[in-house]
Motif scaffolding. Structure first.
Motif, mmCIF file in Angstrom:
data_model
loop_
_atom_site.group_PDB
_atom_site.id
_atom_site.type_symbol
_atom_site.label_atom_id
_atom_site.label_comp_id
_atom_site.label_asym_id
_atom_site.label_seq_id
_atom_site.Cartn_x
_atom_site.Cartn_y
_atom_site.Cartn_z
ATOM 1 N N GLU A 22 0.838 -1.199 0.000
ATOM 2 C CA GLU A 22 0.000 0.000 0.000
ATOM 3 C C GLU A 22 0.882 1.262 0.000
ATOM 4 O O GLU A 22 2.014 1.227 0.461
ATOM 5 C CB GLU A 22 -0.924 -0.003 1.237
ATOM 6 C CG GLU A 22 -1.969 -1.096 1.248
ATOM 7 C CD GLU A 22 -3.017 -0.957 0.147
ATOM 8 O OE1 GLU A 22 -3.015 0.102 -0.549
ATOM 9 O OE2 GLU A 22 -3.813 -1.877 -0.025
ATOM 10 N N PRO A 23 0.366 2.348 -0.586
ATOM 11 C CA PRO A 23 -0.993 2.549 -1.126
ATOM 12 C C PRO A 23 -1.154 2.093 -2.572
ATOM 13 O O PRO A 23 -2.165 2.375 -3.201
ATOM 14 C CB PRO A 23 -1.165 4.055 -1.007
ATOM 15 C CG PRO A 23 0.214 4.597 -1.231
ATOM 16 C CD PRO A 23 1.156 3.611 -0.599
ATOM 17 N N GLU A 74 -1.682 -0.828 -4.096
ATOM 18 C CA GLU A 74 -2.798 -1.706 -4.445
ATOM 19 C C GLU A 74 -4.123 -0.946 -4.457
ATOM 20 O O GLU A 74 -4.976 -1.186 -5.319
ATOM 21 C CB GLU A 74 -2.851 -2.889 -3.480
ATOM 22 C CG GLU A 74 -1.715 -3.888 -3.674
ATOM 23 C CD GLU A 74 -1.931 -5.175 -2.899
ATOM 24 O OE1 GLU A 74 -2.831 -5.944 -3.284
ATOM 25 O OE2 GLU A 74 -1.210 -5.409 -1.913
ATOM 26 N N THR A 75 -4.285 -0.039 -3.518
ATOM 27 C CA THR A 75 -5.512 0.771 -3.508
ATOM 28 C C THR A 75 -5.594 1.620 -4.767
ATOM 29 O O THR A 75 -6.663 1.734 -5.393
ATOM 30 C CB THR A 75 -5.538 1.672 -2.261
ATOM 31 O OG1 THR A 75 -5.540 0.845 -1.095
ATOM 32 C CG2 THR A 75 -6.780 2.548 -2.260
ATOM 33 N N GLU A 76 -4.471 2.197 -5.178
ATOM 34 C CA GLU A 76 -4.444 3.008 -6.404
ATOM 35 C C GLU A 76 -4.768 2.152 -7.626
ATOM 36 O O GLU A 76 -5.481 2.600 -8.538
ATOM 37 C CB GLU A 76 -3.078 3.658 -6.559
ATOM 38 C CG GLU A 76 -2.757 4.696 -5.494
ATOM 39 C CD GLU A 76 -1.329 5.192 -5.605
ATOM 40 O OE1 GLU A 76 -0.614 4.733 -6.511
ATOM 41 O OE2 GLU A 76 -0.918 6.033 -4.777
ATOM 42 N N HIS A 92 -6.641 -0.568 -7.749
ATOM 43 C CA HIS A 92 -8.049 -0.954 -7.769
ATOM 44 C C HIS A 92 -8.990 0.235 -7.984
ATOM 45 O O HIS A 92 -10.198 0.035 -8.179
ATOM 46 C CB HIS A 92 -8.396 -1.696 -6.475
ATOM 47 C CG HIS A 92 -7.823 -3.082 -6.424
ATOM 48 N ND1 HIS A 92 -8.423 -4.166 -7.029
ATOM 49 C CD2 HIS A 92 -6.676 -3.557 -5.859
ATOM 50 C CE1 HIS A 92 -7.691 -5.246 -6.835
ATOM 51 N NE2 HIS A 92 -6.626 -4.915 -6.128
ATOM 52 N N GLN A 93 -8.455 1.440 -7.984
ATOM 53 C CA GLN A 93 -9.257 2.612 -8.314
ATOM 54 C C GLN A 93 -9.219 2.933 -9.805
ATOM 55 O O GLN A 93 -9.999 3.768 -10.278
ATOM 56 C CB GLN A 93 -8.757 3.828 -7.516
ATOM 57 C CG GLN A 93 -9.087 3.756 -6.030
ATOM 58 C CD GLN A 93 -8.495 4.905 -5.243
ATOM 59 O OE1 GLN A 93 -7.625 5.637 -5.737
ATOM 60 N NE2 GLN A 93 -8.957 5.075 -4.011
ATOM 61 N N ASN A 140 -6.252 -8.973 -8.299
ATOM 62 C CA ASN A 140 -5.221 -9.527 -7.417
ATOM 63 C C ASN A 140 -5.493 -11.026 -7.334
ATOM 64 O O ASN A 140 -6.416 -11.470 -6.653
ATOM 65 C CB ASN A 140 -5.285 -8.874 -6.037
ATOM 66 C CG ASN A 140 -4.243 -9.443 -5.084
ATOM 67 O OD1 ASN A 140 -3.424 -10.271 -5.466
ATOM 68 N ND2 ASN A 140 -4.296 -9.013 -3.835
#
Length: 503
Positions: A168-169, A171-173, A175-176, A188
């Motif tokens: 992170e961050p 993976e969050t980026e 998936h956005q 993933n």
């Protein structure tokens, strides 16, 4: 008081029983480390012993026996050089056709034959191992989503990644991304430990695509690459796989990346298309390859193979699939920037090719196992000999090249020359026939590299090709040594997977 005593006894008992367990674990860890050390260094020991034994053997051979060995090695070098130059000459036609196709498209203001609404539905896969490619994955994903010129209602960009631990961050980026781009999908892959796992997971999804394109994460596909591939499928219904040309773009990093770039131009622009014309079959090379979805979902990837891409390509050929090489389907990728990374990558390729060769050498004598198309049901003699050349002769050439090197080394040790002229005569003209075999081999090499120069990429200069030509004999010895190392690893069943670092 009794309570305190009881507690003390319990504590003593725990120490009594846990201490041996810790000791046992320590012993097991030491044994595991020792086993890994032996596994890592045994192949090196085998290859080093091979060289030392071979040189010593030639030092004690009679002149008559040396003459026989010398003639055999010069003949085999001549054969390899001859096959290489023939592949180069055969590659001239597909190169000219690719250029003519581009010129025609330019004249028509890049209006392709197939209307947008009739294009096949395409799944483009970007496959990543996140710890290694964390620095480049966002860049490559955004590039593909914004730069690839293909109708967005006909293409989906799939980012498939696996990671042993959350990052992170980033993976969050990732998936956005689908929130900004409707034709994006980020997955993933659960419980994945390899590229093969990522791909096999995707093959279980019902996406409705007609074509699946596979790219490693370090690639920049040319904006028109998917369109050129789609047009080949539309124009030739018998085609099952379209393999594009891979170009190294980080040539200015150092001398090594420049030499790898020349090698890739020789392989992808000359050897692969020439071989496909000469022997009648092409091969998927791992990245920048487009498959008919039904075929790829049926084959899947074998994760037990170090080079699952070559294995899948050979399995497809064994079933009668037709693979072509299209030089207009281009993609730009990174070369390893250090010799250590280069060494690890090539060792993995060498062992993977050894695995694939052992598994598929039977195609030399058997027919098509499960024909996909009736017209491809019979494997021709030409194709059989091509398989023999690709799988057996190529693997055997590692021993022939290194034995020739050991023979020359023994000459230098036994009767070291006192001048450059003596060295030249010693190495190349010990025997009269050697002169002609050597001269013809040099002509073949020059012709091959001249053709490579005609189709070199924009990142390769003529100076790089000249350096590569001068170093080519040493490159052959290095490549053969890596091949031997791959065989030694396969012999000891070395199974560690070393991904190439990407920055």
């Amino acid at each position: 008081m009794m309570s305190e005593t009881k507690d003390c006894v319990i504590e003593i008992d725990e120490k009594r029983f846990t201490s041996p367990t810790k000791k046992n674990q320590t012993v097991l860890d030491m044994l595991e480390r020792t086993s890994m050390f032996i596994s890592d260094w045994t192949p090196f020991g085998l290859v080093a012993s091979y060289y030392v034994f071979s040189v010593c053997l030639y030092m004690y051979c009679s002149n008559e026996l040396i003459a026989i060995f010398w003639f055999i090695y010069m003949c085999t070098n001549f054969y390899i050089a001859g096959i290489t130059v023939l592949e180069a000459f055969f590659s001239i036609t597909p190169c000219r056709e690719a250029r003519a196709t581009v010129s025609q498209a330019q004249e028509q203001s890049w209006l392709f034959p197939t209307a947008h609404k009739n294009l096949p539905i395409l799944d483009l896969l970007i496959v990543a191992y996140l710890p290694n490619e964390r620095d480049i994955i966002m860049d490559r994903a955004i590039y593909a989503l914004e730069q690839i010129d293909y109708p967005t209602d006909k293409i989906r960009i799939n980012i498939l990644y696996n990671t042993p631990k959350p990052i992170e961050p980033l993976e969050t980026e990732l998936h956005q991304i689908p929130l900004r781009y409707a034709h994006a999908r980020v997955i993933n892959v659960p419980n994945s430990t390899s590229k093969a796992d990522n791909l096999n997971y995707f093959f279980t999804l019902d996406t409705g695509s007609d074509i699946i394109a596979i790219y490693d994460c370090d690639h920049y596909p040319h904006p028109n690459a998917p369109r050129w591939a789609a047009e080949r499928f539309m124009a030739e219904p018998a085609v099952d796989v379209v393999q594009g040309r891979c170009i190294i773009f980080n040539t200015e990093v150092n001398f090594l990346t420049g030499m790898i770039a020349v090698e890739f131009d020789k392989i992808y622009a000359v050897s692969h298309p020439g071989r496909s014309i000469m022997w009648g079959f092409g091969l998927f090379c791992g990245s920048n390859g487009y498959w008919r979805s039904s075929l790829l979902r049926n084959l899947t990837m074998d994760k037990s193979m170090l080079t699952e891409d070559i294995d899948s390509a050979l399995r497809a050929f064994s079933k009668g699939a037709k693979t072509i090489h299209d030089l207009n389907v281009t993609s730009y990728e990174l070369a390893p920037t250090t010799f250590s990374a280069f060494w690890k990558q090539r060792l993995r390729w060498a062992q993977g090719w050894a695995q694939a060769s052992m598994r598929h050498i039977r195609m030399v004598y058997n027919g098509v196992q499960d024909p996909l198309h009736q017209e491809h049901a019979k494997r021709s003699f030409n194709a059989r000999f091509g398989v023999l050349s690709l799988l057996f002769i190529r693997e055997s050439s590692y021993y022939l090249v290194t034995q020739y090197t050991c023979l020359v080394a023994s000459f230098l040790i036994v009767k070291f020359p006192s001048s450059g002229a003596e060295l030249w005569e010693l190495v190349y003209f010990q025997y009269p026939m050697s002169q002609w075999l050597f001269i013809v081999s040099i002509i073949c090499l020059v012709a091959t590299l001249w053709i490579t120069n005609q189709v070199k990429s924009e990142f390769v200069s003529r100076k790089m090709i000249i350096f590569f030509s001068v170093l080519y004999p040493f490159y052959l010895v290095l490549n053969a040594t890596i091949g031997l190392y791959g065989h030694a690893r396969q012999l000891v069943r070395y199974s560690s997977w070393n991904p190439t670092a990407r920055k």
